[in-house]
Design an enzyme around this catalytic site. Structure first.
Site, PDB file in Angstrom:
ATOM      1  N   CYS A   1      40.061  47.690  39.275  1.00  0.00           N
ATOM      2  CA  CYS A   1      38.798  48.437  39.333  1.00  0.00           C
ATOM      3  C   CYS A   1      38.753  49.595  38.344  1.00  0.00           C
ATOM      4  CB  CYS A   1      38.488  48.889  40.760  1.00  0.00           C
ATOM      5  SG  CYS A   1      36.768  49.435  40.899  1.00  0.00           S
TER       6      CYS A   1
ATOM      7  N   HIS B   1      38.807  43.331  43.419  1.00  0.00           N
ATOM      8  CA  HIS B   1      39.713  44.052  44.312  1.00  0.00           C
ATOM      9  C   HIS B   1      40.680  43.140  45.060  1.00  0.00           C
ATOM     10  CE1 HIS B   1      38.071  48.125  44.011  1.00  0.00           C
ATOM     11  NE2 HIS B   1      36.929  47.520  43.757  1.00  0.00           N
TER      12      HIS B   1
ATOM     13  N   GLU C   1      43.376  43.950  46.188  1.00  0.00           N
ATOM     14  CA  GLU C   1      44.014  44.745  47.259  1.00  0.00           C
ATOM     15  C   GLU C   1      43.214  44.687  48.565  1.00  0.00           C
ATOM     16  OE1 GLU C   1      42.026  46.029  45.180  1.00  0.00           O
ATOM     17  OE2 GLU C   1      41.044  47.824  45.936  1.00  0.00           O
TER      18      GLU C   1
END
Ligand code: MN
Length: 233
Positions: A107, A210, A212
């Site tokens: 990001c 993303h 994560e």
């Protein structure tokens, strides 16, 4: 001994404190790395020591990148920037690249790395690059909201072995002009570069989405963390 990954700290302006989203730590950890959160420092010698101590580096999400990095004045759509992240991360990036240690950007990570290496950003996608593609989704954040098209034979394409990948998306800035040393790996339907890499380094990958938030449910997100830890060796 596990390989140590230095994780760039997130900054909370209100609490005047560093913080961390568990996904960055857990994504690295489940792939076999040992994540440690960096302290804030702009001291060259301290950063030198931290870079020597670590085997890889994760450039995390967060505040907007200051347009000063690419010599633009702030537009109205620019949100909060974080000068001390920009300045610390610039030193970490330079030293990690000098040492040719693996780097993963996520990001803000792709945005910062691109700007630090001489590229430019859309300061605000809705006003500068409006489109039908949803880049700023609502929770839950492990849900894909747009596709990216893989650049054929890019390292990401070779790693994931798919031509299209559904991804989550939570950003209002994006790469505009890619830095000269970076090459694109994936593009969104409205033409934004959503993944890039550096050709002449062991491993510098950066993605705009993303992993994560999605590695628990999405195998492709886990493959990105795995490729990073594998590159560390
Ligand atoms: Mn997006």
């Amino acid at each position: 001994m596990k390989r140590i990954v230095g994780v760039m700290p997130l900054w909370d302006d209100e609490k005047d404190s560093i913080w961390m989203l568990p996904g960055y730590m857990d994504g690295v950890h489940q792939a076999g790395g040992l994540p440690v959160i960096f302290p804030f420092t702009e001291d060259e010698q301290e950063i030198d020591q931290l870079v020597r101590m670590c085997d890889g580096f994760l450039f995390t999400g967060g505040q907007d990148v200051s347009p000063e990095l690419y010599h633009e004045t702030p537009l109205e759509g620019l949100v909060t920037t974080c000068g001390k992240r920009d300045s610390m991360e610039g030193i970490v990036l330079e030293k990690a690249l000098d040492a040719d240690k693996p780097i993963l950007g996520i990001c803000r990570g792709i945005q910062f790395i691109n700007a630090a290496l001489g590229g430019t950003l859309y300061q605000d996608i809705p006003s500068q690059h409006p489109s039908e593609t949803e880049h700023h989704q609502h929770a839950p954040y492990d849900r894909p909201v747009h596709d990216v098209m893989m650049i054929k034979d890019s390292p990401l394409h070779k790693c994931l072995k798919v031509d299209h990948l559904p991804v989550n998306s939570y950003h209002h800035q994006a790469v505009k002009k890619l830095a000269p040393s970076l090459k694109p790996m994936a593009v969104s339907p409205d033409g934004l570069i959503e993944a890039a890499f550096m050709e002449d380094k062991r491993y510098l990958w950066a993605v705009q989405w993303h992993p994560e938030f999605s590695f628990r449910t999405d195998a492709y997100s886990r493959m990105i963390f795995a490729s990073f830890i594998k590159a560390i060796g």
